[in-house]
Design a protein around this motif. Sequence first.
Motif, PDB file in Angstrom:
ATOM      1  N   PHE A 199       0.833  -1.197   0.000  1.00 12.69           N
ATOM      2  CA  PHE A 199       0.000   0.000   0.000  1.00 12.69           C
ATOM      3  C   PHE A 199       0.872   1.253   0.000  1.00 12.69           C
ATOM      4  CE2 PHE A 199      -2.351  -3.486   1.801  1.00 12.69           C
ATOM      5  CZ  PHE A 199      -3.530  -3.432   1.081  1.00 12.69           C
ATOM      6  N   HIS A 200       0.339   2.312  -0.615  1.00 17.18           N
ATOM      7  CA  HIS A 200       1.103   3.547  -0.829  1.00 17.18           C
ATOM      8  C   HIS A 200       0.172   4.734  -0.612  1.00 17.18           C
ATOM      9  CE1 HIS A 200       4.017   6.237  -2.806  1.00 17.18           C
ATOM     10  NE2 HIS A 200       2.973   6.767  -3.417  1.00 17.18           N
ATOM     11  N   VAL A 201       0.667   5.707   0.152  1.00 17.52           N
ATOM     12  CA  VAL A 201      -0.108   6.913   0.423  1.00 17.52           C
ATOM     13  C   VAL A 201       0.507   8.088  -0.320  1.00 17.52           C
ATOM     14  CG1 VAL A 201      -0.954   8.504   2.192  1.00 17.52           C
ATOM     15  CG2 VAL A 201      -0.763   6.052   2.710  1.00 17.52           C
ATOM     16  N   ALA A 202      -0.316   8.783  -1.101  1.00 21.16           N
ATOM     17  CA  ALA A 202       0.089  10.016  -1.780  1.00 21.16           C
ATOM     18  C   ALA A 202      -0.965  11.072  -1.464  1.00 21.16           C
ATOM     19  CB  ALA A 202       0.205   9.798  -3.283  1.00 21.16           C
ATOM     20  N   GLY A 203      -0.574  12.093  -0.684  1.00 21.86           N
ATOM     21  CA  GLY A 203      -1.568  13.046  -0.220  1.00 21.86           C
ATOM     22  C   GLY A 203      -2.521  12.342   0.720  1.00 21.86           C
ATOM     23  N   ASP A 204      -3.811  12.353   0.349  1.00 19.74           N
ATOM     24  CA  ASP A 204      -4.791  11.632   1.171  1.00 19.74           C
ATOM     25  C   ASP A 204      -5.330  10.401   0.442  1.00 19.74           C
ATOM     26  OD1 ASP A 204      -6.336  12.797  -0.793  1.00 19.74           O
ATOM     27  OD2 ASP A 204      -7.915  13.485   0.574  1.00 19.74           O
ATOM     28  N   ARG A 205      -4.595   9.942  -0.578  1.00 20.28           N
ATOM     29  CA  ARG A 205      -5.064   8.823  -1.387  1.00 20.28           C
ATOM     30  C   ARG A 205      -4.265   7.547  -1.087  1.00 20.28           C
ATOM     31  NH1 ARG A 205      -7.583   9.500  -6.330  1.00 20.28           N
ATOM     32  NH2 ARG A 205      -6.011   8.232  -7.392  1.00 20.28           N
ATOM     33  N   LEU A 206      -4.980   6.466  -0.868  1.00 14.76           N
ATOM     34  CA  LEU A 206      -4.363   5.174  -0.598  1.00 14.76           C
ATOM     35  C   LEU A 206      -4.492   4.286  -1.826  1.00 14.76           C
ATOM     36  CD1 LEU A 206      -3.088   3.165   1.472  1.00 14.76           C
ATOM     37  CD2 LEU A 206      -5.435   2.389   1.930  1.00 14.76           C
ATOM     38  N   SER A 207      -3.349   3.830  -2.335  1.00 14.57           N
ATOM     39  CA  SER A 207      -3.332   2.934  -3.483  1.00 14.57           C
ATOM     40  C   SER A 207      -2.748   1.585  -3.075  1.00 14.57           C
ATOM     41  CB  SER A 207      -2.528   3.535  -4.635  1.00 14.57           C
ATOM     42  OG  SER A 207      -3.154   4.703  -5.123  1.00 14.57           O
ATOM     43  N   CYS A 208      -2.993   0.585  -3.904  1.00 11.97           N
ATOM     44  CA  CYS A 208      -2.559  -0.777  -3.610  1.00 11.97           C
ATOM     45  C   CYS A 208      -1.959  -1.413  -4.854  1.00 11.97           C
ATOM     46  CB  CYS A 208      -3.753  -1.624  -3.148  1.00 11.97           C
ATOM     47  SG  CYS A 208      -3.425  -3.403  -2.979  1.00 11.97           S
ATOM     48  N   ILE A 209      -0.848  -2.111  -4.661  1.00 13.04           N
ATOM     49  CA  ILE A 209      -0.350  -3.033  -5.673  1.00 13.04           C
ATOM     50  C   ILE A 209      -0.572  -4.437  -5.155  1.00 13.04           C
ATOM     51  CG2 ILE A 209       1.749  -4.064  -6.634  1.00 13.04           C
ATOM     52  CD1 ILE A 209       2.814  -1.348  -7.224  1.00 13.04           C
ATOM     53  N   LEU A 210      -1.217  -5.259  -5.952  1.00 11.26           N
ATOM     54  CA  LEU A 210      -1.338  -6.692  -5.660  1.00 11.26           C
ATOM     55  C   LEU A 210      -0.476  -7.446  -6.651  1.00 11.26           C
ATOM     56  CD1 LEU A 210      -2.444  -9.371  -4.619  1.00 11.26           C
ATOM     57  CD2 LEU A 210      -4.497  -8.998  -6.006  1.00 11.26           C
ATOM     58  N   TYR A 211       0.488  -8.221  -6.128  1.00 14.90           N
ATOM     59  CA  TYR A 211       1.271  -9.113  -6.982  1.00 14.90           C
ATOM     60  C   TYR A 211       0.742 -10.521  -6.822  1.00 14.90           C
ATOM     61  CZ  TYR A 211       4.809 -12.194  -8.815  1.00 14.90           C
ATOM     62  OH  TYR A 211       5.430 -13.194  -9.525  1.00 14.90           O
ATOM     63  N   GLN A 212       0.429 -11.132  -7.954  1.00 11.69           N
ATOM     64  CA  GLN A 212      -0.131 -12.475  -7.983  1.00 11.69           C
ATOM     65  C   GLN A 212       0.838 -13.386  -8.731  1.00 11.69           C
ATOM     66  OE1 GLN A 212      -4.247 -12.226  -8.644  1.00 11.69           O
ATOM     67  NE2 GLN A 212      -4.597 -14.424  -8.781  1.00 11.69           N
ATOM     68  N   ARG A 213       1.384 -14.390  -8.034  1.00 13.84           N
ATOM     69  CA  ARG A 213       2.403 -15.247  -8.646  1.00 13.84           C
ATOM     70  C   ARG A 213       1.796 -16.153  -9.711  1.00 13.84           C
ATOM     71  NH1 ARG A 213       1.817 -20.611  -7.627  1.00 13.84           N
ATOM     72  NH2 ARG A 213       0.335 -21.041  -5.971  1.00 13.84           N
ATOM     73  N   SER A 214       0.535 -16.543  -9.513  1.00 13.49           N
ATOM     74  CA  SER A 214      -0.167 -17.440 -10.429  1.00 13.49           C
ATOM     75  C   SER A 214      -1.602 -16.971 -10.527  1.00 13.49           C
ATOM     76  CB  SER A 214      -0.104 -18.882  -9.898  1.00 13.49           C
ATOM     77  OG  SER A 214      -0.879 -19.755 -10.690  1.00 13.49           O
ATOM     78  N   CYS A 215      -2.113 -16.847 -11.746  1.00 15.15           N
ATOM     79  CA  CYS A 215      -3.439 -16.251 -11.894  1.00 15.15           C
ATOM     80  C   CYS A 215      -4.277 -16.980 -12.936  1.00 15.15           C
ATOM     81  CB  CYS A 215      -3.315 -14.789 -12.299  1.00 15.15           C
ATOM     82  SG  CYS A 215      -4.922 -14.009 -12.521  1.00 15.15           S
ATOM     83  N   ASP A 216      -5.382 -17.532 -12.486  1.00 20.32           N
ATOM     84  CA  ASP A 216      -6.416 -18.100 -13.351  1.00 20.32           C
ATOM     85  C   ASP A 216      -7.283 -16.922 -13.795  1.00 20.32           C
ATOM     86  OD1 ASP A 216      -8.755 -19.181 -14.376  1.00 20.32           O
ATOM     87  OD2 ASP A 216      -9.083 -20.588 -12.740  1.00 20.32           O
ATOM     88  N   VAL A 217      -7.061 -16.456 -15.010  1.00 26.27           N
ATOM     89  CA  VAL A 217      -7.682 -15.212 -15.471  1.00 26.27           C
ATOM     90  C   VAL A 217      -9.197 -15.324 -15.591  1.00 26.27           C
ATOM     91  CG1 VAL A 217      -7.814 -13.608 -17.441  1.00 26.27           C
ATOM     92  CG2 VAL A 217      -5.590 -14.383 -16.584  1.00 26.27           C
ATOM     93  N   ALA A 218      -9.690 -16.468 -16.003  1.00 25.51           N
ATOM     94  CA  ALA A 218     -11.129 -16.608 -16.236  1.00 25.51           C
ATOM     95  C   ALA A 218     -11.927 -16.669 -14.936  1.00 25.51           C
ATOM     96  CB  ALA A 218     -11.408 -17.845 -17.082  1.00 25.51           C
ATOM     97  N   LEU A 219     -11.462 -17.469 -13.973  1.00 20.59           N
ATOM     98  CA  LEU A 219     -12.235 -17.675 -12.750  1.00 20.59           C
ATOM     99  C   LEU A 219     -11.692 -16.911 -11.550  1.00 20.59           C
ATOM    100  CD1 LEU A 219     -13.086 -21.495 -12.863  1.00 20.59           C
ATOM    101  CD2 LEU A 219     -14.379 -19.560 -13.775  1.00 20.59           C
ATOM    102  N   GLY A 220     -10.382 -16.918 -11.362  1.00 21.25           N
ATOM    103  CA  GLY A 220      -9.821 -16.334 -10.155  1.00 21.25           C
ATOM    104  C   GLY A 220      -9.685 -14.824 -10.188  1.00 21.25           C
ATOM    105  N   LEU A 221      -9.201 -14.283 -11.301  1.00 15.20           N
ATOM    106  CA  LEU A 221      -8.870 -12.866 -11.357  1.00 15.20           C
ATOM    107  C   LEU A 221     -10.057 -11.939 -11.070  1.00 15.20           C
ATOM    108  CD1 LEU A 221      -6.815 -10.664 -11.725  1.00 15.20           C
ATOM    109  CD2 LEU A 221      -7.018 -10.924 -14.219  1.00 15.20           C
ATOM    110  N   PRO A 222     -11.265 -12.201 -11.571  1.00 16.48           N
ATOM    111  CA  PRO A 222     -12.373 -11.313 -11.231  1.00 16.48           C
ATOM    112  C   PRO A 222     -12.595 -11.187  -9.725  1.00 16.48           C
ATOM    113  CG  PRO A 222     -12.966 -12.698 -13.091  1.00 16.48           C
ATOM    114  CD  PRO A 222     -11.663 -13.218 -12.576  1.00 16.48           C
ATOM    115  N   PHE A 223     -12.447 -12.302  -8.994  1.00 22.44           N
ATOM    116  CA  PHE A 223     -12.573 -12.261  -7.537  1.00 22.44           C
ATOM    117  C   PHE A 223     -11.395 -11.537  -6.905  1.00 22.44           C
ATOM    118  CE2 PHE A 223     -15.762 -15.407  -5.674  1.00 22.44           C
ATOM    119  CZ  PHE A 223     -16.632 -15.277  -6.746  1.00 22.44           C
ATOM    120  N   ASN A 224     -10.185 -11.795  -7.413  1.00 17.00           N
ATOM    121  CA  ASN A 224      -8.991 -11.172  -6.837  1.00 17.00           C
ATOM    122  C   ASN A 224      -9.026  -9.658  -6.976  1.00 17.00           C
ATOM    123  OD1 ASN A 224      -7.160 -13.890  -8.315  1.00 17.00           O
ATOM    124  ND2 ASN A 224      -7.941 -13.781  -6.219  1.00 17.00           N
ATOM    125  N   LEU A 225      -9.494  -9.159  -8.114  1.00 18.87           N
ATOM    126  CA  LEU A 225      -9.589  -7.712  -8.318  1.00 18.87           C
ATOM    127  C   LEU A 225     -10.577  -7.093  -7.345  1.00 18.87           C
ATOM    128  CD1 LEU A 225      -9.600  -7.547 -12.231  1.00 18.87           C
ATOM    129  CD2 LEU A 225      -7.689  -7.001 -10.687  1.00 18.87           C
TER     130      LEU A 225
END
Length: 311
Positions: A199-225
Motif C-alpha cells: 500500500f502507498h499513500v500520496a496526499g490523502d489517497r491510498l493505493s494498492c499493488i497486488l502481486y499475484q504469482r499465479s493467476c487463473d484469469v477466467a475464474l480467479g482474477l475477477p474475484f482477486n480484483l
Amino acid sequence: MAAPHYEQQYLDLMQRIWTSGDERVDRTGIGTRAVFGAQLRFDLSDGQIPLLTTKRVYWKTAAREFLWFLTGDTNIRALCAQGVEIWTDWPLDRYRRETGDRIERAAFSARIVADAAFAAQWGDLGPVYGKQWVDWPVYEPAEEAKGLFRKRAQGVNQVAVVVESLRTNPGSRRHIVEGWNVAEVPAMALPPCHKTYQFHVAGDRLSCILYQRSCDVALGLPFNLFGAALFTRMLAQQCDLQPGELVWMGGDTHLYLNHAELVEAQLARVPQGSPRFELVNRPTSIFDYRIEDFAVSGYAPQAHLAAPVAV
C-alpha cells in the motif's frame, strides 16, 4: 473520444493469452496458455470498483471469502455455512483420495457444516492466506544453548501492523501484507496465488499493488480484483484516507484449456456500465466488517459464464 471502458484491459489480456500465450501442461494436468508478467490498473475514486460486466461476478461471495481471511480461520466450515464453496474442492479431493468415498460435493459440504469433528478432520486447508495475514508464526529461543526454539502463542498480525503504520507513518515503503511463508507452503492445500499486497499513500489517497504469482484469469482474477479493491477501501476508511488506484501485477498469468467456451463467449461481449461500491458503516476495527457493511449499486452484468475449477 471516450476513454476505453475499465474492463477492456482485462478482455485485452484474455485475448492476448488465448491467441498467443505459451501452451503447456501444468500442475493440474489440464494444460494452460500463459503469459509471464502482466499489469492492470483501476481507478478506485468516486466509488469505482473493478467488477466485470461481461459476466456476473458474485461479489458477495468474494467479500465473504475476504472477511473469512481476516479472521485467520483455515477451515472451510464457516465458508460452507454461508454457502461459499470456493475452497471446498481441495478438501473434497483429499477426502476422496484418502477414503475412496466418492461423495458428492454438496453432501460433503453439508457434512462439514453439520459435523464439527468431521470438519476438523477433513475441512482444514493448512496455514493458508488468513493464517499468514493475521498470525504469521514467530519463534523464540526455548533452550538457547541447545539451539531449540518454540513457537509463540500469537504470531504477527500483518494487517493490524499495516493499519497502524498507515496511520502513524503514511510515507513508509513497508505497508506490506505477505502470504508466501516459505517454511509453511508445503503444509498449505494451495500456496497463495495473490501473495503480496503493498500500500502507498500520496496526499490523502491510498493505493494498492497486488502481486499475484499465479493467476487463473477466467475464474480467479475477477474475484482477486474485487478483493484487492475491497481491502484498499476498508484500509482507507479505517485510516481516514481516500481510495486511490489498484494496480494488479501477474506472474504466471494463464487460461486453462478447458475454459475455451467461457473465454470465447466472454470475448464476444462488450463491457458496459459502471457499478459503484459504498461502505455503509465504519466499524471500530478492520476486523469487524460484516457483509451488510458493503453495498454495490448500478451493477447490471451480462449472463453468468461457468467453467470447471482446476484443483
